[in-house]
Scaffold this active site. Sequence first.
Site, PDB file in Angstrom:
ATOM      1  N   HIS A 212       0.836  -1.206   0.000  1.00  0.00           N
ATOM      2  CA  HIS A 212       0.000   0.000   0.000  1.00  0.00           C
ATOM      3  C   HIS A 212       0.869   1.254   0.000  1.00  0.00           C
ATOM      4  O   HIS A 212       0.673   2.175  -0.809  1.00  0.00           O
ATOM      5  CB  HIS A 212      -0.920  -0.020   1.223  1.00  0.00           C
ATOM      6  CG  HIS A 212      -1.757   1.215   1.386  1.00  0.00           C
ATOM      7  ND1 HIS A 212      -3.093   1.251   1.070  1.00  0.00           N
ATOM      8  CD2 HIS A 212      -1.444   2.462   1.841  1.00  0.00           C
ATOM      9  CE1 HIS A 212      -3.573   2.457   1.320  1.00  0.00           C
ATOM     10  NE2 HIS A 212      -2.583   3.213   1.792  1.00  0.00           N
ATOM     11  N   GLU A 213       1.849   1.305   0.909  1.00  0.00           N
ATOM     12  CA  GLU A 213       2.687   2.502   1.017  1.00  0.00           C
ATOM     13  C   GLU A 213       3.598   2.669  -0.196  1.00  0.00           C
ATOM     14  O   GLU A 213       3.873   3.796  -0.632  1.00  0.00           O
ATOM     15  CB  GLU A 213       3.501   2.461   2.313  1.00  0.00           C
ATOM     16  CG  GLU A 213       2.670   2.397   3.584  1.00  0.00           C
ATOM     17  CD  GLU A 213       1.662   3.535   3.710  1.00  0.00           C
ATOM     18  OE1 GLU A 213       1.932   4.634   3.182  1.00  0.00           O
ATOM     19  OE2 GLU A 213       0.599   3.320   4.324  1.00  0.00           O
ATOM     20  N   HIS A 216       1.712   4.504  -2.724  1.00  0.00           N
ATOM     21  CA  HIS A 216       1.792   5.962  -2.553  1.00  0.00           C
ATOM     22  C   HIS A 216       3.114   6.499  -3.094  1.00  0.00           C
ATOM     23  O   HIS A 216       3.152   7.525  -3.778  1.00  0.00           O
ATOM     24  CB  HIS A 216       1.673   6.326  -1.079  1.00  0.00           C
ATOM     25  CG  HIS A 216       0.296   6.207  -0.519  1.00  0.00           C
ATOM     26  ND1 HIS A 216      -0.835   6.597  -1.205  1.00  0.00           N
ATOM     27  CD2 HIS A 216      -0.142   5.752   0.698  1.00  0.00           C
ATOM     28  CE1 HIS A 216      -1.903   6.383  -0.453  1.00  0.00           C
ATOM     29  NE2 HIS A 216      -1.509   5.867   0.701  1.00  0.00           N
TER      30      HIS A 216
END
EC number: 3.4.24.-
Length: 508
Positions: A212-213, A216
């Site tokens: 997920h990170e 980003h």
Amino acid sequence: MNCQQLWLGFLLPMTVSGRVLGLAEVAPVDYLSQYGYLQKPLEGSNNFKPEDITEALRAFQEASELPVSGQLDDATRARMRQPRCGLEDPFNQKTLKYLLLGRWRKKHLTFRILNLPSTLPPHTARAALRQAFQDWSNVAPLTFQEVQAGAADIRLSFHGRQSSYCSNTFDGPGRVLAHADIPELGSVHFDEDEFWTEGTYRGVNLRIIAAHEVGHALGLGHSRYSQALMAPVYEGYRPHFKLHPDDVAGIQALYGKKSPVIRDEEEEETELPTVPPVPTEPSPMPDPCSSELDAMMLGPRGKTYAFKGDYVWTVSDSGPGPLFRVSALWEGLPGNLDAAVYSPRTQWIHFFKGDKVWRYINFKMSPGFPKKLNRVEPNLDAALYWPLNQKVFLFKGSGYWQWDELARTDFSSYPKPIKGLFTGVPNQPSAAMSWQDGRVYFFKGKVYWRLNQQLRVEKGYPRNISHNWMHCRPRTIDTTPSGGNTTPSGTGITLDTTLSATETTFEY
């Protein structure tokens, strides 16, 4: 490292219309503020209107796929208690699909793991982090190379409440699990106080959070699909985890589709990557603590936006939020804007650059825009909406125009001198905005002025933007605006306080 996420305490005493909130109610209010649903007023920052909280709750419930009531019910409280990412939720308002926040200008990236969590064997943790990169390279033409020392494009680290890696500390077990910077900053931080695990429903799965990170860090924002990897809330361990179609569509919109492998010597036609055009020389990413602003705007839902070059960020009592490309939030809008203004009266946002004007409702451009400025001079300096007469003011040099959006304003007597109406402010302001209470702010260079409802500069101004708006560490404050001083004056010019009864087409 300047880590740019929004953070607020969860047990600060607050009031809603003078009523003290109990501790059971404080966390939801702060949650809405922290993740971009509720903007704390700059002035009198402990006061919230009930209708603002209701609207924020409705927006959160809609984004969370909950029944939309505007009430703090049990389902809403439970959703807020779930562990999640520390980044704000500026969802794509045009559609429910992925949100793009920027991209790397290359497709081969290096990464470095600076340290590892104590709850997993080192080889297990390292394998999970490597797999997080592999998840993205499986569906996009990206390659990642781990380096053991020196500089790296993406840097991963675990730290807790006190850290030299990032000025924004974590909150202990639960709640915020990790956060990351968007391209091309490359920092990914994990809360070391979490119980990081692999292959079990206990604790927090490292691979899923890391993927997920990394999303980003590659330029993806949050998705409103609850089953997407890029959804803001952690839904728990998934044994057979794979990317959601929305995740795949988002990364491929940034970097193109992964070319199929050509087997044997057969010639196969491959689809060319569809990569959004990127300026050959994008403006450098600004530092909110030192940059002189292009524009400021009090926007929809009371959010304050600051603009510089190709980037925009929100401003709250916690300081600057994450930086986004202007075009990532307002599709089709260029950077290096001259002025920006939002009108609560019409719900219109107007952006000005050169001899053109763009109009948006929320994040969607109105049909027929951009248009050319024909009756107002190009290259404006600033713009603001004044709630006490519901008009828009446009500024350039030493003059201003007063504009009624819903009528064909007679501009034959404009521009009028700024100093004749706004007493004590400089000519050629770089930005301007007003607050809901009628106070007006002008920005120029490193300082700003605040005016009362009589449009006179209050005592003690100008003040430093970096310290008082961006909440940066105190520096030597230069209260001299760039370019000349001003002479306070008051010539008794009367504001036009009449409102048009019907909407007409306005020629810009």
